[in-house]
Motif scaffolding. Sequence first.
Motif, mmCIF file in Angstrom:
data_model
loop_
_atom_site.group_PDB
_atom_site.id
_atom_site.type_symbol
_atom_site.label_atom_id
_atom_site.label_comp_id
_atom_site.label_asym_id
_atom_site.label_seq_id
_atom_site.Cartn_x
_atom_site.Cartn_y
_atom_site.Cartn_z
ATOM 1 N N LEU A 149 11.718 -2.585 -2.219
ATOM 2 C CA LEU A 149 12.172 -3.761 -1.495
ATOM 3 C C LEU A 149 13.679 -3.976 -1.666
ATOM 4 O O LEU A 149 14.355 -4.457 -0.751
ATOM 5 C CB LEU A 149 11.429 -5.008 -1.989
ATOM 6 N N ALA A 150 14.206 -3.619 -2.835
ATOM 7 C CA ALA A 150 15.620 -3.849 -3.123
ATOM 8 C C ALA A 150 16.534 -2.795 -2.518
ATOM 9 O O ALA A 150 17.730 -3.029 -2.365
ATOM 10 C CB ALA A 150 15.842 -3.921 -4.631
ATOM 11 N N ARG A 151 15.985 -1.633 -2.172
ATOM 12 C CA ARG A 151 16.789 -0.544 -1.620
ATOM 13 C C ARG A 151 16.582 -0.436 -0.110
ATOM 14 O O ARG A 151 15.510 -0.719 0.404
ATOM 15 C CB ARG A 151 16.424 0.794 -2.278
ATOM 16 N N ARG A 152 17.599 0.026 0.566
ATOM 17 C CA ARG A 152 17.508 0.195 2.013
ATOM 18 C C ARG A 152 16.873 1.521 2.417
ATOM 19 O O ARG A 152 16.389 1.668 3.539
ATOM 20 C CB ARG A 152 18.908 0.131 2.646
ATOM 21 N N ASP A 153 16.889 2.503 1.519
ATOM 22 C CA ASP A 153 16.560 3.870 1.927
ATOM 23 C C ASP A 153 15.169 4.331 1.525
ATOM 24 O O ASP A 153 14.819 5.492 1.748
ATOM 25 C CB ASP A 153 17.586 4.850 1.343
ATOM 26 N N VAL A 154 14.336 3.473 0.917
ATOM 27 C CA VAL A 154 13.016 3.933 0.494
ATOM 28 C C VAL A 154 11.910 3.035 1.040
ATOM 29 O O VAL A 154 10.836 2.933 0.460
ATOM 30 C CB VAL A 154 12.909 4.011 -1.048
ATOM 31 N N ALA A 155 12.179 2.384 2.160
ATOM 32 C CA ALA A 155 11.162 1.519 2.757
ATOM 33 C C ALA A 155 9.913 2.298 3.168
ATOM 34 O O ALA A 155 8.823 1.729 3.270
ATOM 35 C CB ALA A 155 11.742 0.801 3.979
ATOM 36 N N ALA A 156 10.062 3.616 3.376
ATOM 37 C CA ALA A 156 8.927 4.423 3.805
ATOM 38 C C ALA A 156 7.824 4.499 2.759
ATOM 39 O O ALA A 156 6.687 4.858 3.079
ATOM 40 C CB ALA A 156 9.399 5.841 4.167
ATOM 41 N N VAL A 157 8.142 4.154 1.507
ATOM 42 C CA VAL A 157 7.118 4.242 0.467
ATOM 43 C C VAL A 157 6.216 3.014 0.439
ATOM 44 O O VAL A 157 5.202 3.002 -0.261
ATOM 45 C CB VAL A 157 7.743 4.422 -0.937
ATOM 46 N N MET A 158 6.543 1.967 1.181
ATOM 47 C CA MET A 158 5.784 0.725 1.113
ATOM 48 C C MET A 158 4.312 0.876 1.507
ATOM 49 O O MET A 158 3.439 0.244 0.888
ATOM 50 C CB MET A 158 6.452 -0.359 1.959
ATOM 51 N N PRO A 159 3.971 1.704 2.516
ATOM 52 C CA PRO A 159 2.530 1.903 2.771
ATOM 53 C C PRO A 159 1.799 2.502 1.572
ATOM 54 O O PRO A 159 0.653 2.138 1.291
ATOM 55 C CB PRO A 159 2.523 2.865 3.970
ATOM 56 N N GLY A 160 2.469 3.407 0.852
ATOM 57 C CA GLY A 160 1.853 3.971 -0.351
ATOM 58 C C GLY A 160 1.671 2.926 -1.427
ATOM 59 O O GLY A 160 0.661 2.909 -2.133
ATOM 60 N N VAL A 161 2.653 2.030 -1.551
ATOM 61 C CA VAL A 161 2.529 0.937 -2.516
ATOM 62 C C VAL A 161 1.356 0.043 -2.143
ATOM 63 O O VAL A 161 0.569 -0.394 -2.992
ATOM 64 C CB VAL A 161 3.838 0.124 -2.576
ATOM 65 N N ALA A 162 1.210 -0.235 -0.842
ATOM 66 C CA ALA A 162 0.112 -1.090 -0.379
ATOM 67 C C ALA A 162 -1.243 -0.468 -0.698
ATOM 68 O O ALA A 162 -2.201 -1.182 -1.027
ATOM 69 C CB ALA A 162 0.243 -1.315 1.130
ATOM 70 N N ILE A 163 -1.339 0.851 -0.605
ATOM 71 C CA ILE A 163 -2.598 1.524 -0.920
ATOM 72 C C ILE A 163 -2.846 1.519 -2.420
ATOM 73 O O ILE A 163 -3.968 1.306 -2.894
ATOM 74 C CB ILE A 163 -2.580 2.970 -0.377
ATOM 75 N N ALA A 164 -1.783 1.741 -3.198
ATOM 76 C CA ALA A 164 -1.941 1.852 -4.649
ATOM 77 C C ALA A 164 -2.317 0.526 -5.293
ATOM 78 O O ALA A 164 -3.082 0.493 -6.257
ATOM 79 C CB ALA A 164 -0.646 2.403 -5.273
ATOM 80 N N ILE A 165 -1.764 -0.581 -4.779
ATOM 81 C CA ILE A 165 -2.069 -1.886 -5.369
ATOM 82 C C ILE A 165 -3.222 -2.511 -4.599
ATOM 83 O O ILE A 165 -3.180 -2.649 -3.388
ATOM 84 C CB ILE A 165 -0.828 -2.807 -5.357
ATOM 85 N N SER A 166 -4.268 -2.858 -5.292
ATOM 86 C CA SER A 166 -5.475 -3.377 -4.657
ATOM 87 C C SER A 166 -5.482 -4.896 -4.740
ATOM 88 O O SER A 166 -5.616 -5.456 -5.833
ATOM 89 C CB SER A 166 -6.717 -2.796 -5.352
ATOM 90 N N LEU A 167 -5.307 -5.568 -3.586
ATOM 91 C CA LEU A 167 -5.258 -7.025 -3.560
ATOM 92 C C LEU A 167 -6.391 -7.615 -2.725
ATOM 93 O O LEU A 167 -7.204 -8.393 -3.221
ATOM 94 C CB LEU A 167 -3.904 -7.490 -3.023
ATOM 95 N N VAL A 168 -6.450 -7.245 -1.447
ATOM 96 C CA VAL A 168 -7.490 -7.802 -0.571
ATOM 97 C C VAL A 168 -8.890 -7.292 -0.918
ATOM 98 O O VAL A 168 -9.835 -8.091 -0.977
ATOM 99 C CB VAL A 168 -7.134 -7.530 0.908
ATOM 100 N N PRO A 169 -9.089 -5.977 -1.172
ATOM 101 C CA PRO A 169 -10.454 -5.523 -1.483
ATOM 102 C C PRO A 169 -11.107 -6.220 -2.678
ATOM 103 O O PRO A 169 -12.283 -6.603 -2.580
ATOM 104 C CB PRO A 169 -10.272 -4.018 -1.716
ATOM 105 N N PRO A 170 -10.410 -6.439 -3.821
ATOM 106 C CA PRO A 170 -11.078 -7.160 -4.905
ATOM 107 C C PRO A 170 -11.477 -8.581 -4.528
ATOM 108 O O PRO A 170 -12.520 -9.078 -4.957
ATOM 109 C CB PRO A 170 -10.035 -7.164 -6.032
ATOM 110 N N LEU A 171 -10.648 -9.249 -3.715
ATOM 111 C CA LEU A 171 -10.993 -10.597 -3.285
ATOM 112 C C LEU A 171 -12.202 -10.586 -2.356
ATOM 113 O O LEU A 171 -13.061 -11.483 -2.422
ATOM 114 C CB LEU A 171 -9.793 -11.253 -2.592
ATOM 115 N N VAL A 172 -12.277 -9.586 -1.489
ATOM 116 C CA VAL A 172 -13.452 -9.460 -0.625
ATOM 117 C C VAL A 172 -14.698 -9.225 -1.463
ATOM 118 O O VAL A 172 -15.755 -9.836 -1.238
ATOM 119 C CB VAL A 172 -13.251 -8.319 0.398
ATOM 120 N N VAL A 173 -14.589 -8.336 -2.456
ATOM 121 C CA VAL A 173 -15.725 -8.068 -3.341
ATOM 122 C C VAL A 173 -16.108 -9.331 -4.102
ATOM 123 O O VAL A 173 -17.305 -9.611 -4.294
ATOM 124 C CB VAL A 173 -15.383 -6.916 -4.313
#
Length: 333
Positions: free
Chosen positions: A149-173
């Motif tokens: 988030l702080a860098r301009r050149d690595v925004a492409a990794v954000m989908p991988g971060v979203a997959i790695a961190i589990s937020l919505v699935p545990p709440l659904v469970v």
Amino acid sequence: MLNSLRDRVLPDHQRRSLEELEEDLDLSVGDRRAKQSAFWTMLFLSAVIAAGGVLTDSTATVIGAMIIAPLSTPIMGIALGAVQRRRSTAALFVAFGGLLVVAVGALFSLVLPASYDLLSDSQISSRTSPGLMDLVAALATGFAGAVALARRDVAAVMPGVAIAISLVPPLVVTGVCAGQTAWWLALGSFVLFVSNLLALVTAGMVVFGGLGYATAGRRREVGSTRRTYLAVGLLFAAVGLLLAANTAASVLVQLWTTRATNAASAWLAGTPGASVVNVQAQSRTLSVQVRAPGDLPPIESLLADLQGQVPDGVPVVVTTTAGRRIQAGRVGG
């Protein structure tokens, strides 16, 4: 040395300004109506997708829900607001967003039959008994997300971060298990969500503070940054201890399961064609599934073999592949 490390992690020409970060992470600044509309729409859709993936035991569907889930945005907003010592509405968006996702999970649970075995669904069972490694992975993911988030050149990794961190699935469970009145399972998945949330906030505060955003731009002080770090650190440590205890319990259960498997194999050793199919510890009961073409040896012999291998008082149930179910009794009873 600290400045040198900071420059290596975030070179000046790649650094995003505080205003840019606030625009991305604070849903109450800028075009608030559009940002909040997008947040609630995508959160609701990701919850529906996650619920469908959980109930159909589809990993690919759940991953899709993780990618579009926007819940990490206000969570990182909490971290940025904390290091800036300013009030924000990020915590409210996280709280009400979490309630929305849990409600969606509870609503979807109504389609399940009363006899449905929640632990037979890998998407549920894998999220109801978090361990210490889940917290370690979430913390590393939080650091990756904050740096991205702080860098301009690595925004492409954000989908991988979203997959790695589990937020919505545990709440659904959590919602699904609560809807089925499986409160301990619901608590386990909620603890997983809380641990991931605290890991993101902690990592975000460390990264944003270390990269200089704590002293950048305007400062609307409402308390001590030191107290904020201390409070988050104490919560993080408490969750860490809880997950460490759960990890130790899981290791013990695995040890007892292995011993029970060996004892059951010895019990069937004199029966031609008989074998142990599976041994599981579920709901404080030891379940032994066997394959036997004929009669089983005396069940008392199994209980005797299990004594000293697993804790006394554990109920034992033996099931055969032919569908026969035997309540063997309690070890040491």
